[in-house]
Write a protein that holds these residues in place. Sequence first.
Motif, PDB file in Angstrom:
ATOM      1  N   UNK A   1      41.061  26.735  37.474  1.00  0.00           N
ATOM      2  CA  UNK A   1      39.944  26.557  38.406  1.00  0.00           C
ATOM      3  C   UNK A   1      38.851  27.581  38.145  1.00  0.00           C
ATOM      4  N   UNK A   2      39.107  28.533  37.239  1.00  0.00           N
ATOM      5  CA  UNK A   2      38.263  29.680  36.926  1.00  0.00           C
ATOM      6  C   UNK A   2      38.331  30.769  37.992  1.00  0.00           C
ATOM      7  N   UNK A   3      39.312  30.662  38.882  1.00  0.00           N
ATOM      8  CA  UNK A   3      39.598  31.737  39.838  1.00  0.00           C
ATOM      9  C   UNK A   3      40.431  32.799  39.126  1.00  0.00           C
ATOM     10  N   UNK A   4      40.150  34.062  39.388  1.00  0.00           N
ATOM     11  CA  UNK A   4      40.915  35.134  38.750  1.00  0.00           C
ATOM     12  C   UNK A   4      42.332  35.174  39.311  1.00  0.00           C
ATOM     13  N   UNK A   5      43.258  35.569  38.470  1.00  0.00           N
ATOM     14  CA  UNK A   5      44.652  35.658  38.896  1.00  0.00           C
ATOM     15  C   UNK A   5      44.902  36.897  39.761  1.00  0.00           C
ATOM     16  N   UNK A   6      44.126  37.943  39.546  1.00  0.00           N
ATOM     17  CA  UNK A   6      44.358  39.201  40.264  1.00  0.00           C
ATOM     18  C   UNK A   6      43.717  39.232  41.655  1.00  0.00           C
ATOM     19  N   UNK A   7      42.512  38.660  41.777  1.00  0.00           N
ATOM     20  CA  UNK A   7      41.782  38.704  43.043  1.00  0.00           C
ATOM     21  C   UNK A   7      41.536  37.274  43.531  1.00  0.00           C
ATOM     22  N   UNK A   8      42.068  36.962  44.674  1.00  0.00           N
ATOM     23  CA  UNK A   8      41.906  35.621  45.230  1.00  0.00           C
ATOM     24  C   UNK A   8      40.458  35.344  45.602  1.00  0.00           C
ATOM     25  N   UNK A   9      40.029  34.092  45.389  1.00  0.00           N
ATOM     26  CA  UNK A   9      38.692  33.601  45.753  1.00  0.00           C
ATOM     27  C   UNK A   9      37.557  34.227  44.946  1.00  0.00           C
ATOM     28  N   UNK A  10      37.889  34.905  43.843  1.00  0.00           N
ATOM     29  CA  UNK A  10      36.886  35.432  42.924  1.00  0.00           C
ATOM     30  C   UNK A  10      36.915  34.593  41.656  1.00  0.00           C
TER      31      UNK A  10
END
Length: 620
Positions: free
Chosen positions: A354-363
């Motif tokens: 989805x291109x969401x980062x794995x470390x920071x949600x909703x980024x």
Amino acid sequence: MINEIYDVIVVGGGHAGCEAAAAAANLGSKTLLVTMNMQTIGQMSCNPAMGGIAKGQIVREIDAMGGYSGIISDKSAIQFKMLNLSKGPAMWSPRTQNDRMLFAEEWRIALEQTPNLDFFQDMVKEFIIENNKVCGVKTSLGLSIKAKSVVLTNGTFLNGLIHVGEKQLGGGRMGEPKSFGITEQLVSLGFEAGRMKTGTPARIDGRTLDYSKMEEQKGDENPQKFSYSDTPKITRQLSCHIAYTNEKVHDILRTGFEKSPMFNGTIQSIGPRYCPSIEDKINRFADRNRHQLFAEPEGWRTVEVYLNGFSSSLPEEVQIQAMQAIPGFENAKVFRPGYAIEYDYFPPTQLNHTLETKLISNLYFAGQINGTTGYEEAAGQGLMAGINAHLKINEKPEFILNRDEAYIGVLIDDLITKGTDEPYRMFTSRAEYRLLLRQDNADIRLTEKSYKIGLAKADRLKNVTEKIDKSNELEEYLRQTSLKPTVINPLLESIESSPVDQAYRASQILTRPNITLKTLESITILKENLDKYSEEVREQAEINIKYKGYIEKEKVNVDKLNRLENIKIAETFEYLNIPSLSSEARQKLTKVQPKTLAQAGRISGVSPSDINVLMIYMAK
């Protein structure tokens, strides 16, 4: 507005940021676009063109889903060409030459007319993060703006460093400051960052060029357009011109090598392999005595010219001297020298599909921050990030395109699964199912999908449905219409094609390699019916008939792939506990955390035997 809590904040006003902001806002999210300079929204930082090989397919896909890039390209086009027409339809790629100033203006107008979208000019230097979830941004003015999600599209601005010979300037684009603070914060949170390099040629005063010494390159006689909507086709066009370097040009360029940041060790990051600088070309291809260049006009009302193929970071005096040794450029005056730029990026294996980062949600990350190069690749990612940011905060299913559904799907899957250590550029060769992913059928592939999530509008879906129905109708007519030898043989003999001794269906005749629907128009009984259909419908029907066998074969291969795509892998899967896997596979699988068995098989370093081990283990 600063006290509002936005649904989506988009950081950056380039191609990725513009598409992300438009998508999120059009889906209904309260969106804020934060950019360092409101006057450079939608700026074409490098060449004044959209599309090209595989890139044109991406623009069509963006348009089919309700994005803006195709519409903006059509409204600002000064030339249109369909590339690779001598090859099969999988390779046909639309490209526009654009008016640089008009392109940015049209983007600004389109975004300002988009409901739910606010703007703010400032530099984002930090994220507000709580419990590993992004909650907003902090700006250089000291403002804290809250948001449920953030899309980061900084392009080349993150710690950007410009090189012209031995001179170095901090900036994300010539004349514009760099962005700082974000990389440092993300690295402190555990993200891996790297450096990449790109470059751009000098801009030239077109009044000082002698075009009589160059080869004119006109646009298509019957130009098409990008958008499936009602944007007007271009009615007048500007020509580009082809020029060539020579040994004298190369010798002059070599005199600057000792001051070249590429060769003296100043630049250590990797640049785009498929768009090398002119000094890199003459160094790597020393046996060639000339290289092709394109003098591309920058717009209707400007004399500025972009010299495509002459990207350089050599000292400006060397660039100018070498340029003036090119036939037609003897008196060339330069508006701005070429330069190289280094910038921060984040290896994209740190993202979900989805291109969401794995470390920071909703980024979310989109564009050159993910290691890509090119307007089209950036815009495609921006569209997908904007869509998924909206869906996530509204607790709706994620929107992901598979490799057999779109070039955008191939692009994102390549980035997430394989990563990249050099600027990633899309090519048709990267898509294993490119016959299915043609530029002519992007609307058929994607508009209904986009309509279901609320982005593509009803009129778009209605147009696609009509196109499919009309195409099927025309195909059926050609399959049912019989042509007697007395009718078809005069045409076949006129084009030196073997005559027939019995009646054949029109569809059978059409499968001959030197026969097109245009050819069959000379047959009176066919022409009356063919004239009822639009050029778009005729093209679709012709391709479906001519390449039916190949298309069906690719669909069979897709079905095989989808079986593996349907085998999901749990997020908690412990690859390190499977000793039968190779050491490299255990490391790569643990790092990437693939969602499906098919994705696992596309990871560099994971062999077919590793996949077999996984299948056996999962079956148990």
